[in-house]
Design an enzyme around this catalytic site. Sequence first.
Site, PDB file in Angstrom:
ATOM      1  N   ASP A   1     -23.536  15.611  -4.737  1.00  0.00           N
ATOM      2  CA  ASP A   1     -22.911  16.721  -5.437  1.00  0.00           C
ATOM      3  C   ASP A   1     -22.448  16.267  -6.818  1.00  0.00           C
ATOM      4  O   ASP A   1     -21.265  16.073  -7.060  1.00  0.00           O
ATOM      5  CB  ASP A   1     -21.731  17.228  -4.588  1.00  0.00           C
ATOM      6  CG  ASP A   1     -20.913  18.286  -5.293  1.00  0.00           C
ATOM      7  OD1 ASP A   1     -19.716  18.411  -4.960  1.00  0.00           O
ATOM      8  OD2 ASP A   1     -21.456  18.979  -6.177  1.00  0.00           O
TER       9      ASP A   1
ATOM     10  N   ASP B   1      -3.955  -0.205  -3.610  1.00  0.00           N
ATOM     11  CA  ASP B   1      -4.137   0.895  -2.659  1.00  0.00           C
ATOM     12  C   ASP B   1      -3.130   2.016  -2.905  1.00  0.00           C
ATOM     13  O   ASP B   1      -2.358   2.399  -2.014  1.00  0.00           O
ATOM     14  CB  ASP B   1      -4.067   0.398  -1.216  1.00  0.00           C
ATOM     15  CG  ASP B   1      -5.422  -0.118  -0.729  1.00  0.00           C
ATOM     16  OD1 ASP B   1      -5.604  -0.319   0.476  1.00  0.00           O
ATOM     17  OD2 ASP B   1      -6.311  -0.334  -1.585  1.00  0.00           O
TER      18      ASP B   1
ATOM     19  N   HIS C   1      -2.838  -4.483   2.428  1.00  0.00           N
ATOM     20  CA  HIS C   1      -4.160  -4.219   2.991  1.00  0.00           C
ATOM     21  C   HIS C   1      -4.156  -3.883   4.476  1.00  0.00           C
ATOM     22  O   HIS C   1      -5.103  -3.281   4.978  1.00  0.00           O
ATOM     23  CB  HIS C   1      -5.051  -5.448   2.736  1.00  0.00           C
ATOM     24  CG  HIS C   1      -6.531  -5.197   2.808  1.00  0.00           C
ATOM     25  ND1 HIS C   1      -7.137  -4.064   2.348  1.00  0.00           N
ATOM     26  CD2 HIS C   1      -7.540  -5.963   3.294  1.00  0.00           C
ATOM     27  CE1 HIS C   1      -8.448  -4.144   2.522  1.00  0.00           C
ATOM     28  NE2 HIS C   1      -8.719  -5.293   3.111  1.00  0.00           N
TER      29      HIS C   1
ATOM     30  N   ASP D   1       0.825  -1.213   0.000  1.00  0.00           N
ATOM     31  CA  ASP D   1       0.000   0.000   0.000  1.00  0.00           C
ATOM     32  C   ASP D   1       0.860   1.264   0.000  1.00  0.00           C
ATOM     33  O   ASP D   1       1.809   1.366   0.755  1.00  0.00           O
ATOM     34  CB  ASP D   1      -0.872   0.050   1.266  1.00  0.00           C
ATOM     35  CG  ASP D   1      -1.948  -1.016   1.268  1.00  0.00           C
ATOM     36  OD1 ASP D   1      -2.951  -0.830   1.974  1.00  0.00           O
ATOM     37  OD2 ASP D   1      -1.789  -2.037   0.580  1.00  0.00           O
TER      38      ASP D   1
ATOM     39  N   GLU E   1     -16.814  23.075   4.455  1.00  0.00           N
ATOM     40  CA  GLU E   1     -17.038  23.955   5.601  1.00  0.00           C
ATOM     41  C   GLU E   1     -17.974  23.318   6.607  1.00  0.00           C
ATOM     42  O   GLU E   1     -17.771  23.416   7.807  1.00  0.00           O
ATOM     43  CB  GLU E   1     -17.659  25.273   5.124  1.00  0.00           C
ATOM     44  CG  GLU E   1     -16.622  26.234   4.610  1.00  0.00           C
ATOM     45  CD  GLU E   1     -16.997  27.680   4.868  1.00  0.00           C
ATOM     46  OE1 GLU E   1     -16.742  28.483   3.970  1.00  0.00           O
ATOM     47  OE2 GLU E   1     -17.527  27.975   5.952  1.00  0.00           O
TER      48      GLU E   1
ATOM     49  N   HIS F   1      -0.985   4.507  -0.569  1.00  0.00           N
ATOM     50  CA  HIS F   1      -1.962   5.471  -0.054  1.00  0.00           C
ATOM     51  C   HIS F   1      -1.553   6.922  -0.232  1.00  0.00           C
ATOM     52  O   HIS F   1      -1.536   7.703   0.723  1.00  0.00           O
ATOM     53  CB  HIS F   1      -2.253   5.194   1.427  1.00  0.00           C
ATOM     54  CG  HIS F   1      -3.222   4.076   1.627  1.00  0.00           C
ATOM     55  ND1 HIS F   1      -4.489   4.092   1.099  1.00  0.00           N
ATOM     56  CD2 HIS F   1      -3.102   2.896   2.267  1.00  0.00           C
ATOM     57  CE1 HIS F   1      -5.121   2.959   1.408  1.00  0.00           C
ATOM     58  NE2 HIS F   1      -4.293   2.213   2.119  1.00  0.00           N
TER      59      HIS F   1
ATOM     60  N   HIS G   1      -9.028   0.137  -2.556  1.00  0.00           N
ATOM     61  CA  HIS G   1      -9.212   1.580  -2.681  1.00  0.00           C
ATOM     62  C   HIS G   1      -9.232   2.053  -4.123  1.00  0.00           C
ATOM     63  O   HIS G   1      -9.418   3.236  -4.391  1.00  0.00           O
ATOM     64  CB  HIS G   1      -8.126   2.331  -1.892  1.00  0.00           C
ATOM     65  CG  HIS G   1      -8.463   2.473  -0.445  1.00  0.00           C
ATOM     66  ND1 HIS G   1      -9.002   3.621   0.095  1.00  0.00           N
ATOM     67  CD2 HIS G   1      -8.389   1.590   0.575  1.00  0.00           C
ATOM     68  CE1 HIS G   1      -9.217   3.434   1.385  1.00  0.00           C
ATOM     69  NE2 HIS G   1      -8.856   2.210   1.699  1.00  0.00           N
TER      70      HIS G   1
ATOM     71  N   ASP H   1     -20.570  28.791   7.785  1.00  0.00           N
ATOM     72  CA  ASP H   1     -20.620  29.968   6.935  1.00  0.00           C
ATOM     73  C   ASP H   1     -21.156  29.639   5.545  1.00  0.00           C
ATOM     74  O   ASP H   1     -20.471  29.117   4.705  1.00  0.00           O
ATOM     75  CB  ASP H   1     -19.193  30.519   6.827  1.00  0.00           C
ATOM     76  CG  ASP H   1     -19.162  31.819   6.061  1.00  0.00           C
ATOM     77  OD1 ASP H   1     -20.214  32.490   6.019  1.00  0.00           O
ATOM     78  OD2 ASP H   1     -18.110  32.154   5.511  1.00  0.00           O
TER      79      ASP H   1
ATOM     80  N   ASN I   1     -22.994  30.599   1.805  1.00  0.00           N
ATOM     81  CA  ASN I   1     -22.873  31.719   0.875  1.00  0.00           C
ATOM     82  C   ASN I   1     -24.194  32.466   0.743  1.00  0.00           C
ATOM     83  O   ASN I   1     -24.315  33.369  -0.044  1.00  0.00           O
ATOM     84  CB  ASN I   1     -22.443  31.244  -0.515  1.00  0.00           C
ATOM     85  CG  ASN I   1     -21.608  29.990  -0.432  1.00  0.00           C
ATOM     86  OD1 ASN I   1     -21.625  29.279   0.558  1.00  0.00           O
ATOM     87  ND2 ASN I   1     -20.881  29.731  -1.481  1.00  0.00           N
TER      88      ASN I   1
END
Lengths: 766, 177
Positions: free
Chosen positions: A652, A208, A475, A179, A703, A181, A241, A692, A694
Amino acid sequence: SKKCYKLLHHFFFHRVLLKAMKAAVLIQRWYRQYAARMEVRRRYTWNIFQSMEYADLQDQIKLYNFLGYLMDNFTPSSTERNLISHIFRENEVCRDAEWERYFSYNNITVPDIYSGPRLTFPLDMDQAAHLVEAFKNKQQLHSRYVLQLLLETWKLLRVLPNINRVSTCHSKEITICGDLHGQLEDLLLIFYKNGMPSLEKPYVFNGDYVDRGKDSIEILLILFAFLLVFPGDVYLNRGNHEDHIINLRYGFTKEVLNKYKLHGKRILKLLQKIFSWLPLVTVIDQRVLIVHGGISDTTDLALIARVDRHRYVSALRPPKKKTPSRTNVYADSERYDEMIICKNRRGSLTFPKPFGARESFQRRSLQDFSSTVARTLGEEFEVRRRQAEFSLSSFSKSHRILSSALSSDSEPESSEFTDTGNDEWKQILDLLWSDPMSHDGCIPNEVRGGGCYWGPDVTEGFLNRHNLQLIIRSHECKQDGYEFCHNRKVLTLFSASNYYEVGSNRGAFVRLGPDLVPYFVQYQATSMTRGLSFPQNVKRTEHTALKVLREQLFVHKSDLLSAFQEIDKENTGLICLNDWASAIERVLHLDLPWRVLHPQLVSSTTDGKLDYHGWFRDLALKKPSSEHIEQTMLETLYRHRSTLETIFRIVDTDNSGLITFEDFRQTLKLLSAYLKMEISDEVINELVISTDTNNDGSIDIDEFMEAFRLVDKSRLERGKSLLKPATDTFLSIHTLIELAFGFFFFFFFLKKHSFKFSLFLELKQQ
Amino acid sequence: EVTETSKKSIVTFSEIHHFLLSDTIITETQKRISNAFDVFDHESNKTVDVREIGTIIRSLGCFPSEADLHDIIAELEEEEPTGFVRYEKFLPTMTKILLERKFRPITEDLLLQAFEVLDQQKKGHLEPEELTKYLTQEGEPFTQEEMDEMLSAAVDPDKNVILYKDFVSMMTFDDTR
């Protein structure tokens, strides 16, 4: 008198020698005691990190459960429909030509001021070396070249078999890495110590490559570049991964989108395909198996060799099928992106027997989502089916089989195709997700939610069946970079040093010559540890581990409080150490030596008893300014924060880092229903306002998640006493730590040590 | 602890005796032993590697020499040494060691004196080579690894010597943290 003098001289000389010897023994005795106590601290620090990783992995299971819950219980209203389909839908349907256009890089112009590498294809060794050098100097490869390199890689990977076969003939030594990473420093260190890949220096990389570390894309680009230049001498295995849904949770997606703001989404899409095309295992000299996770009692290399590996894009998505149906979708390998299809829900093949107490896991394995999803999104599939092209003739047989499989409660006919699909999926999950255990047998890997735990007898059986002598896998992080088990028949190899924290572990790589005797090289990327002594190293790592542990304790405050109050029936607010330790273990199940740890977790006791209310205050979470947000709810949200974050990122879809307020609200409401918790609209509004926003109806995911970071309270206190924060609002954690660290160091440390300012600056930076 | 409960400044022998043998102190002790043992019980089967015994005993606050450990381990090993020590055997031995307060701690003063003995020229500091020579050749010699570890903490990076007075107070301070 001469004799006398000689005798006296002898006597004193011996006495002096004796004294010196005694002094030496004393010092040795004392130092060994000190070293032993350091070792214990190092050991339990390690235990903490491992159990934290365990707890962290549980988040994945929470995610599965949450998604499963949605599927089981949700008929989305019109408003919620969008969200659910976001969560489960893949991108648009494309055909080959459309993919080519989508990934096209030709119209991306590279500005003159770009000073990074300009690649020309086909690549050569010099360009690959140049790329390494550029990344070492913190340059970034332009997205045009990234896409080009990835496209070439995709083309190459598609002709590679599932099983890489390598030979050590011609006295070639093969280097194997575990790995990485995203820790570029470690890869550079390996190349420095061992040389870069070449015809004389073949390499196998065992998965990975991405997530957690900050240079995942650079590592991939380097490995792919060498793969293109030396396709017969560089072998890449897929790790767990190498999976786009895992990447959403563990940081790779975020990294790419940050580094490539304009073309990141395309790069990620192309990588999704590349990951699915990475070979699954590598075999050396038909004697040594190299695989990322491990094996199970059903692992069969002959079957592995035959699977269509690219159909298994993600552990969280079932495989595509080549069959149409009335309410199902047609999916051909390259034409369409993966679709959710309907399988008969007869309980997972992977875990046929009930698994006792861990009910949630038993109920739902990685394979169970498909059928329920199809039902809910039936309409959507109908639409897609109409868009699909298919030839009925070749699939009429499977059509019959599948249509019977659609009625979810019916017993399956021996739908051979469905069986094969399930079977293949399990085989791949086992390869990428399993862990070895010390006792015999093979049980589901409930910690990771996929693959299994396999015992020495399974290793024995597997090696015999396939005529192999050694399994090399990765792993799992190991303190010394590698570790043997199962009677030295299984080797775990981990190449990401300082994985949990600076100083936590070494990395290692291994070389195998024709004699197939492993030769190990260990290392530790020491840019940060240089100059720190062994005790300082231990303390740093310990500090981080304890911080993480305190978080966990705080997050379970309500449960802990009930446990304490159950013991403290007279409500004195005090609890003795033993009871404290056993209560914590009962609640957290982390199997840690709490009594040994208690001096680090508890600042003071009176008469051997702990004031637990005060203790909780010490552990406090930095709340958003509003007091109306209830403690338990905050705790619960914190506990499920990674599930939340992953859902946000899935939702998103344009990967902007922002989600609409409505989707945010929806997600929280769904989560609250699942957790059987009341999260009213007012509370949601409070949550939004306290971070905060927008004020344009969208919420910055980063955030929002930042609000759930815990502050190191002790540091905060020291900083506070010397400098009052100007406002009451949510101060950036970094500023606070800077301040606190500065003053803490200055006053406290200076007192004890002859002090070097440069050392202070260096440590402060760290 | 005993004086606190009786609020006198003088402790009688019988009080100590009574205290030492009271149930609470025995259970407390055994709990400590059990916890220390668990840290090294990797397989969770109540056994530890015999090579870790020294570390466990020391982690419980004792300062045995290597020779002492050798004797203890001989006592703890099975008739046919397996390389592992079982908890059932370890507990009574360790309880006895703790209750009898064997292998007492080395005080800061004593330690300082030991360094002063080695500093034959009374320089106030020791050269790394000097200390290395003593600790790797005399007494119960250090391995190179142990020596390197100690030097990394002990050697003043500027002057390249061991200011043993500072070293001792720093290490003993660390212990109390």
